[in-house]
Design an enzyme around this catalytic site. Structure first.
Site, short mmCIF file in Angstrom:
data_model
loop_
_atom_site.label_atom_id
_atom_site.label_comp_id
_atom_site.label_asym_id
_atom_site.label_seq_id
_atom_site.Cartn_x
_atom_site.Cartn_y
_atom_site.Cartn_z
N GLY A 1 19.43 -19.47 24.53
CA GLY A 1 20.33 -18.61 24.07
C GLY A 1 21.67 -19.40 24.41
O GLY A 1 21.86 -20.44 24.83
N ARG A 2 23.01 -18.61 24.47
CA ARG A 2 24.09 -19.18 24.68
C ARG A 2 24.32 -19.93 26.13
O ARG A 2 24.81 -20.88 26.22
CB ARG A 2 25.29 -18.00 24.71
CG ARG A 2 25.50 -17.50 23.56
CD ARG A 2 26.70 -16.44 23.70
NE ARG A 2 26.95 -15.45 22.66
CZ ARG A 2 26.07 -14.33 22.60
NH1 ARG A 2 25.23 -14.04 23.50
NH2 ARG A 2 26.17 -13.46 21.51
N ILE A 3 23.68 -19.14 27.15
CA ILE A 3 23.81 -19.58 28.35
C ILE A 3 22.81 -20.99 28.72
O ILE A 3 23.20 -22.02 29.00
CB ILE A 3 23.69 -18.61 29.64
CG1 ILE A 3 24.51 -17.48 29.11
CG2 ILE A 3 23.71 -19.37 30.64
CD1 ILE A 3 24.27 -16.31 30.05
N THR B 1 19.28 -17.70 37.21
CA THR B 1 20.35 -16.96 37.13
C THR B 1 20.24 -16.03 35.86
O THR B 1 21.18 -15.49 35.49
CB THR B 1 21.52 -17.89 36.48
OG1 THR B 1 21.14 -18.46 35.56
CG2 THR B 1 21.79 -19.16 37.53
N ARG C 1 17.54 -12.77 35.43
CA ARG C 1 17.20 -11.53 36.14
C ARG C 1 16.16 -11.72 37.18
O ARG C 1 15.06 -12.50 36.85
CB ARG C 1 17.03 -10.36 35.44
CG ARG C 1 17.88 -9.94 34.42
CD ARG C 1 18.74 -8.88 35.22
NE ARG C 1 19.82 -8.44 34.43
CZ ARG C 1 21.14 -8.68 34.24
NH1 ARG C 1 21.34 -10.19 34.85
NH2 ARG C 1 21.98 -8.21 33.40
N GLU D 1 17.80 -5.85 43.89
CA GLU D 1 18.97 -6.23 44.27
C GLU D 1 19.81 -5.05 45.02
O GLU D 1 19.70 -3.95 44.33
CB GLU D 1 19.75 -6.71 43.08
CG GLU D 1 19.30 -8.11 42.60
CD GLU D 1 20.32 -8.77 41.37
OE1 GLU D 1 21.32 -8.15 41.20
OE2 GLU D 1 20.11 -9.73 40.66
N HIS E 1 23.99 -12.47 43.20
CA HIS E 1 24.21 -12.19 41.64
C HIS E 1 25.61 -12.60 41.28
O HIS E 1 26.29 -11.73 40.94
CB HIS E 1 23.83 -10.75 41.34
CG HIS E 1 23.56 -10.67 39.57
ND1 HIS E 1 22.68 -9.77 39.29
CD2 HIS E 1 24.10 -11.05 38.70
CE1 HIS E 1 22.81 -9.67 37.97
NE2 HIS E 1 23.61 -10.67 37.58
C1 DGY Z 1 25.34 -9.59 32.86
O1 DGY Z 1 26.28 -9.57 32.40
O2 DGY Z 1 24.31 -9.28 32.71
C2 DGY Z 1 25.25 -10.40 34.29
O3 DGY Z 1 24.03 -10.75 34.81
C3 DGY Z 1 26.32 -10.49 35.16
O4 DGY Z 1 26.56 -11.46 36.25
#
Ligand code: DGY
Length: 323
Positions: free
Chosen positions: A158-160, A234, A236, A265, A284
């Site tokens: 996706g975007r990230i 990065t 979940r 967490e 996080h």
């Molecule tokens: C989100 O916005 O879902 C991110 O995990 C926050 O860092």
């Protein structure tokens, strides 16, 4: 509606707060560093028209019912909404807002920061110095992994995921991705998951946490990774089975893992992962840049305000509520 009842579950950046204040000056905000307990939250939401929450709050049917049938909008200052029971909200006609886009670069930067740190043993080096072990330059000291020519496998494009691929181009890496719903971009090639695991020197996770992706990274997934590969998460914490991860890191079946997210967490201090030199963990921080957090607060405020005004949320997770 002149004075809707609003609860904001933590002190968010002023950029968002100012927007809410300008439009609806009488909101209530939880002022403490720690989030409200479940009991406190259930109490605070009673009778609210709008709720602005963070990913630390569990927003389920019980909470929506505790709020009451007047609840018009739930706006989360996060892109991920795995803490929200979206189906329960949809069933009650409540739009859910999130904050996509504005944290893409910050999160992709963090994925790269972790990838570099794990590959070049930055944290180990730092600890080494502080432990008084630095006696000389040594040709074999803390040797790490190279990037040029290495293969980066991105799970979730996706975007990230795309932003990570874009950064990898600058390091002359070969990029492959697994995401049956995505088109290739930034020179990345689409492959199936097994191919990605067998070929990648670095595997970076960018999928949302859903029932399908829960423990996607299990013993079977990890066993298919290259010996010496590095896993970066990065996304979940729940995407990774941490018991299986511990085993492969402990037995050095893979080189290292670098985690921005864990399950739960915060990670309990007695977590076995914290014993491992080859497991780097940060709390996080993916979206923790000033700009990203300012913009997240702005988007969250805009969603809240739109919902309270009875308008369509600019970023709505469950647009089916408008049908
Ligand atoms: C989100 O916005 O879902 C991110 O995990 C926050 O860092």
């Amino acid at each position: 509606m002149t004075h809707p009842k609003i609860f904001i579950t933590r002190l968010i950046p002023s950029r968002g707060l100012i927007l809410v204040e300008e439009r609806f000056p009488t909101f209530e905000i939880w002022p403490h560093e720690m989030p409200p307990t479940r009991e406190q939250l259930l109490e605070k939401v009673r009778g609210v028209d709008g709720l602005l929450c963070l990913l630390t709050e569990k927003i389920d049917a019980e909470l929506m019912d505790a709020a009451g049938s007047q609840l018009k909008v739930i706006s989360s200052m996060s892109v991920g909404v795995d803490h929200v029971d979206v189906a329960a909200a949809t069933a009650r006609g409540i739009p859910i807002g999130n904050t996509p886009g504005v944290l893409t670069d910050a999160t992709a930067d963090m994925a790269f920061a972790l990838l570099f740190s794990a590959a070049r043993r930055v944290v180990e080096g730092e600890k080494y110095i502080r432990a008084g072990k630095w006696k000389t330059w040594h040709p074999q000291l803390l040797l790490g992994k190279d990037f040029v020519g290495a293969t980066l496998g991105i799970v979730g494009f996706g975007r990230i995921g795309e932003a990570v691929a874009k950064r990898a181009q600058g390091f002359d890496m070969r990029v492959i991705f697994y995401d049956p719903t995505a088109e290739p971009a930034y020179g990345a090639q689409s492959v199936d998951l097994d191919t990605l695991l067998h070929q990648s020197d670095f595997v970076s996770l960018h999928v949302p946490l859903t029932t399908k992706t829960k423990h996607l990274v299990n013993a079977d997934f990890l066993a298919k990774m290259k010996p010496n590969a590095i896993l970066v998460n990065t996304a979940r914490g729940g995407v990774v089975d941490q018991v299986a991860l511990y085993d492969v890191l402990k037995s050095k079946q893979i080189f290292a893992a670098a985690l921005d997210v864990t399950d739960p967490e915060p990670l309990p201090m007695d977590s076995p992962l914290l014993e491992l030199e080859n497991c780097l963990i940060v709390p996080h921080l993916g979206s923790a840049s000033q700009r990203a957090r300012d913009l997240m607060s702005q988007l969250a405020a805009e969603n809240l305000i739109a919902g309270l005004k009875g308008e369509r949320l600019p970023n709505c997770v469950n647009p089916e509520v408008y049908k």
